[in-house]
Design a protein around this motif. Sequence first.
Motif, short mmCIF file in Angstrom:
data_model
loop_
_atom_site.label_atom_id
_atom_site.label_comp_id
_atom_site.label_asym_id
_atom_site.label_seq_id
_atom_site.Cartn_x
_atom_site.Cartn_y
_atom_site.Cartn_z
N ALA A 28 0.84 -1.21 0.00
CA ALA A 28 0.00 0.00 0.00
C ALA A 28 0.87 1.25 0.00
O ALA A 28 0.58 2.21 -0.72
CB ALA A 28 -0.94 0.00 1.20
N GLU A 29 1.92 1.26 0.79
CA GLU A 29 2.83 2.41 0.82
C GLU A 29 3.49 2.62 -0.53
O GLU A 29 3.67 3.76 -0.97
CB GLU A 29 3.87 2.24 1.93
N ALA A 30 3.87 1.54 -1.19
CA ALA A 30 4.50 1.66 -2.52
C ALA A 30 3.50 2.22 -3.54
O ALA A 30 3.87 3.08 -4.35
CB ALA A 30 5.02 0.29 -2.98
N LYS A 31 2.25 1.76 -3.49
CA LYS A 31 1.23 2.29 -4.42
C LYS A 31 0.98 3.77 -4.17
O LYS A 31 0.82 4.55 -5.11
CB LYS A 31 -0.08 1.51 -4.29
N TYR A 32 0.97 4.16 -2.90
CA TYR A 32 0.75 5.58 -2.58
C TYR A 32 1.94 6.41 -3.05
O TYR A 32 1.76 7.51 -3.58
CB TYR A 32 0.49 5.76 -1.08
N ALA A 33 3.17 5.90 -2.87
CA ALA A 33 4.35 6.63 -3.33
C ALA A 33 4.30 6.83 -4.85
O ALA A 33 4.60 7.91 -5.35
CB ALA A 33 5.62 5.88 -2.93
N GLU A 34 3.89 5.79 -5.58
CA GLU A 34 3.74 5.92 -7.04
C GLU A 34 2.66 6.94 -7.38
O GLU A 34 2.82 7.74 -8.31
CB GLU A 34 3.38 4.56 -7.65
N ALA A 35 1.57 6.93 -6.64
CA ALA A 35 0.48 7.87 -6.88
C ALA A 35 0.94 9.30 -6.62
O ALA A 35 0.59 10.22 -7.37
CB ALA A 35 -0.73 7.53 -6.01
N LEU A 36 1.73 9.50 -5.58
CA LEU A 36 2.27 10.84 -5.29
C LEU A 36 3.15 11.33 -6.44
O LEU A 36 3.10 12.51 -6.80
CB LEU A 36 3.07 10.83 -3.98
N GLU A 37 3.94 10.44 -7.02
CA GLU A 37 4.78 10.81 -8.16
C GLU A 37 3.93 11.22 -9.36
O GLU A 37 4.22 12.20 -10.03
CB GLU A 37 5.71 9.65 -8.53
N ARG A 38 2.86 10.47 -9.64
CA ARG A 38 1.97 10.81 -10.75
C ARG A 38 1.27 12.15 -10.52
O ARG A 38 1.14 12.97 -11.42
CB ARG A 38 0.96 9.70 -11.00
N ALA A 39 0.83 12.38 -9.28
CA ALA A 39 0.17 13.65 -8.96
C ALA A 39 1.15 14.81 -9.10
O ALA A 39 0.79 15.87 -9.62
CB ALA A 39 -0.41 13.60 -7.55
N ALA A 40 2.37 14.61 -8.65
CA ALA A 40 3.39 15.67 -8.77
C ALA A 40 3.69 15.96 -10.23
O ALA A 40 3.87 17.12 -10.62
CB ALA A 40 4.66 15.26 -8.02
N ALA A 41 3.74 14.93 -11.07
CA ALA A 41 3.98 15.13 -12.50
C ALA A 41 2.81 15.90 -13.13
O ALA A 41 3.03 16.78 -13.98
CB ALA A 41 4.17 13.78 -13.19
N PHE A 42 1.60 15.58 -12.72
CA PHE A 42 0.43 16.31 -13.23
C PHE A 42 0.54 17.78 -12.85
O PHE A 42 0.36 18.67 -13.69
CB PHE A 42 -0.86 15.70 -12.67
N ARG A 43 0.83 18.04 -11.58
CA ARG A 43 0.96 19.43 -11.12
C ARG A 43 2.07 20.16 -11.88
O ARG A 43 1.90 21.29 -12.30
CB ARG A 43 1.23 19.47 -9.61
N GLU A 44 3.17 19.48 -12.08
CA GLU A 44 4.30 20.09 -12.80
C GLU A 44 3.91 20.41 -14.25
O GLU A 44 4.33 21.42 -14.80
CB GLU A 44 5.51 19.14 -12.77
N SER A 45 3.05 19.58 -14.84
CA SER A 45 2.63 19.83 -16.23
C SER A 45 1.79 21.10 -16.35
O SER A 45 1.65 21.65 -17.44
CB SER A 45 1.84 18.63 -16.77
N LEU A 46 1.25 21.58 -15.24
CA LEU A 46 0.42 22.78 -15.25
C LEU A 46 1.22 24.05 -14.96
O LEU A 46 0.69 25.15 -15.08
CB LEU A 46 -0.70 22.65 -14.20
N ARG A 47 2.46 23.88 -14.58
CA ARG A 47 3.31 25.02 -14.22
C ARG A 47 3.52 25.94 -15.42
O ARG A 47 3.72 25.49 -16.54
CB ARG A 47 4.65 24.52 -13.71
N GLN A 48 3.50 27.22 -15.16
CA GLN A 48 3.78 28.25 -16.17
C GLN A 48 5.07 28.96 -15.75
O GLN A 48 5.02 29.84 -14.89
CB GLN A 48 2.63 29.25 -16.26
N GLY A 49 6.20 28.56 -16.28
CA GLY A 49 7.47 29.16 -15.88
C GLY A 49 7.74 28.89 -14.41
O GLY A 49 7.69 27.76 -13.96
N ASP A 50 8.01 29.95 -13.65
CA ASP A 50 8.27 29.82 -12.22
C ASP A 50 6.99 29.82 -11.40
O ASP A 50 7.02 29.66 -10.18
CB ASP A 50 9.16 30.97 -11.73
#
Length: 186
Positions: A28-50
């Motif tokens: 469960a911890e490993a699945k959550y860690a993977e999910a956190l990485e995917r969520a962070a990548a999604f958030r990063e994809s929305l970034r506009q410069g800084d």
Amino acid sequence: PPALDYRTPDYAANAARCMDLYGAKRRAEAKYAEALERAAAFRESLRQGDQEPVLLGLHPGSVWGTKRWLPSGFAEIARRAAARGAHVLVFAGPGEEGVARDVIALSELKGNPLLHDLSCALTLPELAAYLRMLNCYVSNDSGPMHLAWAQHTPVTALFGPTVRELGFFPRGDSAKVFEVSLECRP
């Protein structure tokens, strides 16, 4: 598995090993860690410069129809947030897709890059990870509302028939509960 004797001090540890609770926890911890990485990548994809993106989550569903605020209210929040440049993430679980579609249609944001329909698109660990990265989460009284609160996400909870006195509401400085006193409420 070893024989279990509840009178021994290591009974609980042996029982947990026999039921593979330690392995289940690690998985469960490993699945959550993977999910956190995917969520962070999604958030990063929305970034506009800084510029960090502002993320507002909306959950217009609830198991009980009587616990649902009107879709038009959620749509108005979505419109106003998007007009200010916030990304609006619409969450809905199985059986709630219709109300999510109503919110999106009423918001008139369909096709707008600031609107993200995540209805039935996330596993439970992914839902927790996405809720964790939000700047604010507006929700009816629902299971995901409690999950967002547990993730330390600022929560605005809309309570209808449920009352705080029952004990099930988000607490703390980052949580707001809106409710109206009505005769028909417990």
